[in-house]
Design a protein around this motif. Structure first.
Motif, PDB file in Angstrom:
ATOM      1  N   GLU A  70     -58.750  37.057  35.882  1.00 13.44           N
ATOM      2  CA  GLU A  70     -59.019  38.255  35.076  1.00 13.44           C
ATOM      3  C   GLU A  70     -58.400  39.488  35.714  1.00 13.44           C
ATOM      4  O   GLU A  70     -57.801  40.316  35.030  1.00 13.44           O
ATOM      5  N   TRP A  71     -58.574  39.595  37.033  1.00 11.70           N
ATOM      6  CA  TRP A  71     -57.994  40.729  37.755  1.00 11.70           C
ATOM      7  C   TRP A  71     -56.480  40.732  37.579  1.00 11.70           C
ATOM      8  O   TRP A  71     -55.877  41.764  37.292  1.00 11.70           O
ATOM      9  N   PHE A  72     -55.892  39.559  37.779  1.00 15.44           N
ATOM     10  CA  PHE A  72     -54.439  39.448  37.691  1.00 15.44           C
ATOM     11  C   PHE A  72     -53.952  39.855  36.299  1.00 15.44           C
ATOM     12  O   PHE A  72     -53.001  40.625  36.166  1.00 15.44           O
ATOM     13  N   SER A  73     -54.631  39.343  35.276  1.00 15.79           N
ATOM     14  CA  SER A  73     -54.219  39.615  33.904  1.00 15.79           C
ATOM     15  C   SER A  73     -54.382  41.092  33.553  1.00 15.79           C
ATOM     16  O   SER A  73     -53.508  41.692  32.911  1.00 15.79           O
ATOM     17  N   ALA A  74     -55.510  41.687  33.970  1.00 18.92           N
ATOM     18  CA  ALA A  74     -55.753  43.110  33.685  1.00 18.92           C
ATOM     19  C   ALA A  74     -54.707  43.977  34.372  1.00 18.92           C
ATOM     20  O   ALA A  74     -54.178  44.927  33.777  1.00 18.92           O
ATOM     21  N   LEU A  75     -54.377  43.627  35.622  1.00 19.21           N
ATOM     22  CA  LEU A  75     -53.373  44.403  36.347  1.00 19.21           C
ATOM     23  C   LEU A  75     -51.986  44.196  35.751  1.00 19.21           C
ATOM     24  O   LEU A  75     -51.180  45.125  35.705  1.00 19.21           O
ATOM     25  N   ALA A  76     -51.719  42.968  35.274  1.00 16.50           N
ATOM     26  CA  ALA A  76     -50.431  42.699  34.612  1.00 16.50           C
ATOM     27  C   ALA A  76     -50.281  43.572  33.373  1.00 16.50           C
ATOM     28  O   ALA A  76     -49.196  44.090  33.093  1.00 16.50           O
ATOM     29  N   MET A  77     -51.386  43.771  32.638  1.00 20.34           N
ATOM     30  CA  MET A  77     -51.357  44.636  31.455  1.00 20.34           C
ATOM     31  C   MET A  77     -51.002  46.065  31.845  1.00 20.34           C
ATOM     32  O   MET A  77     -50.170  46.705  31.203  1.00 20.34           O
ATOM     33  N   LEU A  78     -51.655  46.560  32.913  1.00 18.31           N
ATOM     34  CA  LEU A  78     -51.402  47.931  33.356  1.00 18.31           C
ATOM     35  C   LEU A  78     -49.965  48.106  33.854  1.00 18.31           C
ATOM     36  O   LEU A  78     -49.321  49.107  33.563  1.00 18.31           O
ATOM     37  N   VAL A  79     -49.476  47.098  34.580  1.00 18.34           N
ATOM     38  CA  VAL A  79     -48.096  47.167  35.101  1.00 18.34           C
ATOM     39  C   VAL A  79     -47.097  47.181  33.947  1.00 18.34           C
ATOM     40  O   VAL A  79     -46.163  47.986  33.917  1.00 18.34           O
ATOM     41  N   LEU A  80     -47.337  46.302  32.965  1.00 22.41           N
ATOM     42  CA  LEU A  80     -46.441  46.227  31.804  1.00 22.41           C
ATOM     43  C   LEU A  80     -46.459  47.541  31.019  1.00 22.41           C
ATOM     44  O   LEU A  80     -45.407  48.040  30.599  1.00 22.41           O
ATOM     45  N   ALA A  81     -47.680  48.110  30.855  1.00 22.08           N
ATOM     46  CA  ALA A  81     -47.807  49.390  30.139  1.00 22.08           C
ATOM     47  C   ALA A  81     -47.047  50.488  30.877  1.00 22.08           C
ATOM     48  O   ALA A  81     -46.347  51.292  30.262  1.00 22.08           O
ATOM     49  N   THR A  82     -47.173  50.496  32.211  1.00 19.89           N
ATOM     50  CA  THR A  82     -46.477  51.513  33.017  1.00 19.89           C
ATOM     51  C   THR A  82     -44.963  51.375  32.863  1.00 19.89           C
ATOM     52  O   THR A  82     -44.258  52.378  32.691  1.00 19.89           O
ATOM     53  N   ILE A  83     -44.476  50.147  32.912  1.00 24.32           N
ATOM     54  CA  ILE A  83     -43.023  49.925  32.775  1.00 24.32           C
ATOM     55  C   ILE A  83     -42.541  50.362  31.389  1.00 24.32           C
ATOM     56  O   ILE A  83     -41.486  50.971  31.249  1.00 24.32           O
ATOM     57  N   LEU A  84     -43.371  50.086  30.368  1.00 22.11           N
ATOM     58  CA  LEU A  84     -42.975  50.441  29.001  1.00 22.11           C
ATOM     59  C   LEU A  84     -42.917  51.957  28.766  1.00 22.11           C
ATOM     60  O   LEU A  84     -42.098  52.430  27.985  1.00 22.11           O
ATOM     61  N   VAL A  85     -43.810  52.709  29.433  1.00 20.55           N
ATOM     62  CA  VAL A  85     -43.812  54.166  29.209  1.00 20.55           C
ATOM     63  C   VAL A  85     -42.757  54.892  30.050  1.00 20.55           C
ATOM     64  O   VAL A  85     -42.543  56.089  29.875  1.00 20.55           O
ATOM     65  N   MET A  86     -42.113  54.173  30.938  1.00 23.27           N
ATOM     66  CA  MET A  86     -41.051  54.805  31.738  1.00 23.27           C
ATOM     67  C   MET A  86     -39.858  55.159  30.841  1.00 23.27           C
ATOM     68  O   MET A  86     -39.675  54.548  29.791  1.00 23.27           O
ATOM     69  N   PRO A  87     -39.054  56.138  31.265  1.00 14.68           N
ATOM     70  CA  PRO A  87     -37.916  56.539  30.436  1.00 14.68           C
ATOM     71  C   PRO A  87     -36.960  55.379  30.131  1.00 14.68           C
ATOM     72  O   PRO A  87     -36.815  54.458  30.937  1.00 14.68           O
TER      73      PRO A  87
END
Lengths: 72, 143
Positions: B17-34
């Motif tokens: 669960e931790w891994f998946s939740a953090l993967a979501m946050l990492v993916l979201a961060t990468i997507l909002v980058m320029p």
């Protein structure tokens, strides 16, 4: 067919698997809760042991008092 | 049935669960980058479902953040496991959809299956295991 895409099928399939996993988890959780013996409180056991030791010490004291009174 | 149960019991863990939740946050961060991260051919099918960068980043960011908080306060709030179940269900749906859309996009545009397919499919399977674990905890903690 009926406007249902593979993506929709993947979504529904995932939801079905999610429901099955939740039901199984709930069942196993209930079984584990029943099987687990009641939790033993360390503090309660310590108090009980101290009470027993106190009782024994009282008995020893009573016996010593009795012996000393007899000697008089 | 017993084999499935054993599989669920031995592989379900909160670390997934931790891994998946953090993967979501990492993916979201990468997507909002320029820059347009989803400009590649593998992501072309996402447009048909109205899933652009901003929407996907918002969904992943919000769900990921809620899950991290739920896992962080785990045990201190009685409804924690229910929140974990909800997060995992949404996670399974998101990863499952991403896995399929990337597979379709890669097949139609490149003629091959993307390596991402395997990763996102595994994340979706991990979420199913997490749902089992969270449901187990919810029922077990109730006694």
């Amino acid at each position: 067919m009926l406007g249902i895409t593979v993506a929709d099928s993947v979504l529904v399939g995932t939801l079905i698997l999610a429901v099955l996993a939740a039901v199984q988890g709930k069942k196993d959780g209930a079984a584990a809760a029943k099987a687990t013996p009641p939790a033993v409180s360390g503090a309660a056991e310590l108090v009980e042991a101290l009470e027993e030791v106190t009782e024994v010490l009282r008995g020893i004291r009573r016996a010593l008092v009795e012996i000393s009174e007899r000697r008089r | 049935m017993d084999t499935t149960r054993e599989l669920l019991r031995h592989n379900a863990d909160r670390s997934i669960e931790w891994f998946s939740a953090l993967a979501m946050l990492v993916l979201a961060t990468i997507l909002v980058m320029p820059g347009d991260t989803m400009a590649g051919p593998s992501f072309r099918e996402f447009d048909h479902y109205g899933l652009n960068e901003a929407r996907l980043a918002a969904a992943l960011g919000i769900v990921g953040a809620v899950r991290v908080v739920a896992l962080w306060i785990n045990g201190r709030w009685p409804r924690g496991p229910m929140l974990r179940i909800g997060g995992s269900v949404i996670g399974a749906m998101i990863w499952g959809q991403i896995a399929w859309l990337i597979t379709l996009g890669a097949l139609l545009n490149n003629g091959t299956i993307s390596t991402d397919t395997g990763i996102y499919t595994l994340l979706a399977i991990g979420e199913i295991l997490s749902i089992y674990k969270a449901a187990f905890d919810a029922r077990y903690e109730r006694g």
